[in-house]
Design an enzyme around this catalytic site. Structure first.
Site, PDB file in Angstrom:
ATOM      1  N   MET A  18       0.516  -9.919   5.596  1.00  0.00           N
ATOM      2  CA  MET A  18       0.890  -8.879   4.634  1.00  0.00           C
ATOM      3  C   MET A  18      -0.242  -8.684   3.637  1.00  0.00           C
ATOM      4  O   MET A  18      -0.627  -9.627   2.936  1.00  0.00           O
ATOM      5  CB  MET A  18       2.186  -9.259   3.913  1.00  0.00           C
ATOM      6  N   GLN A  70      -5.966 -12.607  11.147  1.00  0.00           N
ATOM      7  CA  GLN A  70      -5.758 -11.248  11.639  1.00  0.00           C
ATOM      8  C   GLN A  70      -6.983 -10.393  11.336  1.00  0.00           C
ATOM      9  O   GLN A  70      -7.420 -10.303  10.186  1.00  0.00           O
ATOM     10  CB  GLN A  70      -4.527 -10.579  11.032  1.00  0.00           C
ATOM     11  N   CYS A 100      -1.168  -1.439  11.253  1.00  0.00           N
ATOM     12  CA  CYS A 100      -1.270  -1.031   9.854  1.00  0.00           C
ATOM     13  C   CYS A 100      -1.519   0.468   9.752  1.00  0.00           C
ATOM     14  O   CYS A 100      -2.459   0.987  10.374  1.00  0.00           O
ATOM     15  CB  CYS A 100      -2.391  -1.791   9.161  1.00  0.00           C
ATOM     16  N   LYS A 139      -0.794  -7.509  17.274  1.00  0.00           N
ATOM     17  CA  LYS A 139       0.408  -7.083  16.543  1.00  0.00           C
ATOM     18  C   LYS A 139       0.383  -5.559  16.481  1.00  0.00           C
ATOM     19  O   LYS A 139      -0.595  -4.969  16.025  1.00  0.00           O
ATOM     20  CB  LYS A 139       0.447  -7.673  15.140  1.00  0.00           C
ATOM     21  N   HIS A 171       6.134  -4.819  15.729  1.00  0.00           N
ATOM     22  CA  HIS A 171       6.912  -4.302  14.594  1.00  0.00           C
ATOM     23  C   HIS A 171       7.761  -3.168  15.160  1.00  0.00           C
ATOM     24  O   HIS A 171       7.226  -2.148  15.598  1.00  0.00           O
ATOM     25  CB  HIS A 171       5.974  -3.799  13.507  1.00  0.00           C
ATOM     26  N   ASN A 211       9.185  -8.154  14.932  1.00  0.00           N
ATOM     27  CA  ASN A 211       8.952  -8.083  13.489  1.00  0.00           C
ATOM     28  C   ASN A 211       9.602  -6.803  12.969  1.00  0.00           C
ATOM     29  O   ASN A 211       9.788  -5.852  13.706  1.00  0.00           O
ATOM     30  CB  ASN A 211       7.433  -8.072  13.238  1.00  0.00           C
ATOM     31  N   GLY A 212       9.968  -6.811  11.685  1.00  0.00           N
ATOM     32  CA  GLY A 212      10.472  -5.595  11.062  1.00  0.00           C
ATOM     33  C   GLY A 212      11.892  -5.737  10.551  1.00  0.00           C
ATOM     34  O   GLY A 212      12.828  -5.831  11.349  1.00  0.00           O
ATOM     35  N   GLY A 213      12.061  -5.810   9.227  1.00  0.00           N
ATOM     36  CA  GLY A 213      13.388  -5.769   8.633  1.00  0.00           C
ATOM     37  C   GLY A 213      14.231  -7.011   8.809  1.00  0.00           C
ATOM     38  O   GLY A 213      15.438  -6.975   8.530  1.00  0.00           O
TER      39      GLY A 213
END
Length: 336
Positions: A18, A70, A100, A139, A171, A211-213
């Site tokens: 992040m 990353q 991203c 990712k 994601h 990934n995600g939420g």
């Protein structure tokens, strides 16, 4: 120190990379709560790795292992060189960012933009795999803009696994490169977990992480019934105490009451070392503000870390003062 390189047969939970959040201080803090979850750096652009201040960009504490670097970029040669540098620094994995959606990333034609050029992503993976011995992973999103996520994600996955990728973290949202800000791209495009599940069903022998939420360890368990790994993002950052139960829940460790006093002592010692090198207490404590979410005294704890810890000359004793504001009796009574 653990063995160099990740064994993806053992990966179950990770903390997402992040921007502006998962720096070395954040990762050291998270590692105090989970010995087993895989940690990721913020995205670092390949050109910066090659030409920039490497210790500042890449340095990390040995306690952070297993930790992945990353990278952002779209030039296979540069990514291979940056991956080699990362491996030499001691990272356990190299991850390529294909998710991203920021304007800066778009101007450099990498990040989520690469969903449109899956053949180039495969070239990048192949170049990095040829350059390093540690795992190389990707990712990504399920698609961008008007792409149909069914063929878009399948094409990308087929390419990166054919090129030798060790894992693909997805994601489970589209990214809209025009019309939405990076923050909006984390919330507005709807989550589509079943799309990631279908990819795993189609690729049963490859590591697929989601990934995600994801807000809780209960949700992690639900996802692990369908995919190989689950990645916590904002939940791990805003309520980091959730990480204290990861090792027992997903790695077979014996359940035990978490020693928060020992955690604060470790972070105070770490902060003291950082300050001795010219850093500031706030660099470390800004990641710890959400630690005691929901406990009596948490508001005062947050106030101290948000104000006193950022004053010139603030030392580790400020962290101890903030910790003393927490009343653990309510949590102890609930556990009894």
């Amino acid at each position: 120190m653990q063995e160099k390189g990740n064994d993806y047969k053992k990966v179950r939970v990770s903390v997402a990379p992040m921007m502006d959040w998962t720096d070395r201080h954040c990762r050291f803090f998270h590692r105090q709560m989970t010995r087993r979850a895989l940690l990721y750096t913020e995205m670092v652009v390949a050109d910066a790795v090659i030409h920039g201040a490497r210790e500042r960009l890449l340095g990390f504490d040995a306690a952070e292992h297993q930790v992945a670097l990353q990278l952002g970029g779209s030039d296979p040669r540069k990514l291979a060189e940056a991956a080699t540098i990362g491996e030499a620094f001691g990272y356990d994995e190299i991850n390529l960012n294909v998710g991203c959606p920021s304007d800066r990333v778009q101007s450099g034609t990498f990040g989520a933009c690469l969903m449109k050029t899956p053949a180039l992503v495969a070239e990048c993976v192949a170049a990095m795999k040829a350059a390093v011995k540690i795992p190389v992973t990707v990712k990504c999103r399920i698609g961008v803009d008007e792409q149909d996520p069914e063929p878009a994600l399948d094409t990308l996955a087929d390419g990166v696994f054919a090129a030798g990728a060790d894992a693909l973290w997805v994601h489970a949202r589209k990214a809209w490169l025009e019309g939405l800000s990076p923050k909006e791209n984390r919330d507005i495009p709807p989550l589509d977990y079943p799309r990631v599940y279908r990819l795993k069903a189609r690729k049963p022998n490859e590591f697929i992480g989601i990934n995600g939420g994801i807000q809780s360890l209960g949700e992690v368990s639900e996802h692990l019934a369908h995919v190989d790994g689950a990645m916590l993002g904002r939940a791990a950052y805003h309520t980091p105490g959730v990480l204290a139960d990861v090792d027992a829940a997903f790695y077979g460790e014996a359940p035990a009451a978490f020693d928060y006093a020992a955690l604060v002592d470790a972070m105070a010692d770490y902060a003291a070392r950082h300050i001795e090198k010219g850093g500031r207490l706030g660099h470390v404590t800004r990641h710890m503000v959400g630690l005691f979410h929901g406990l009596p005294g948490a508001r005062r704890y947050r106030q101290i870390l948000s104000t006193d810890a950022n004053k010139p000359g603030a030392g580790p004793e400020v962290l101890k003062t903030a910790f003393a504001a927490i009343d653990f009796s309510a949590a102890d009574a609930e556990a009894a």
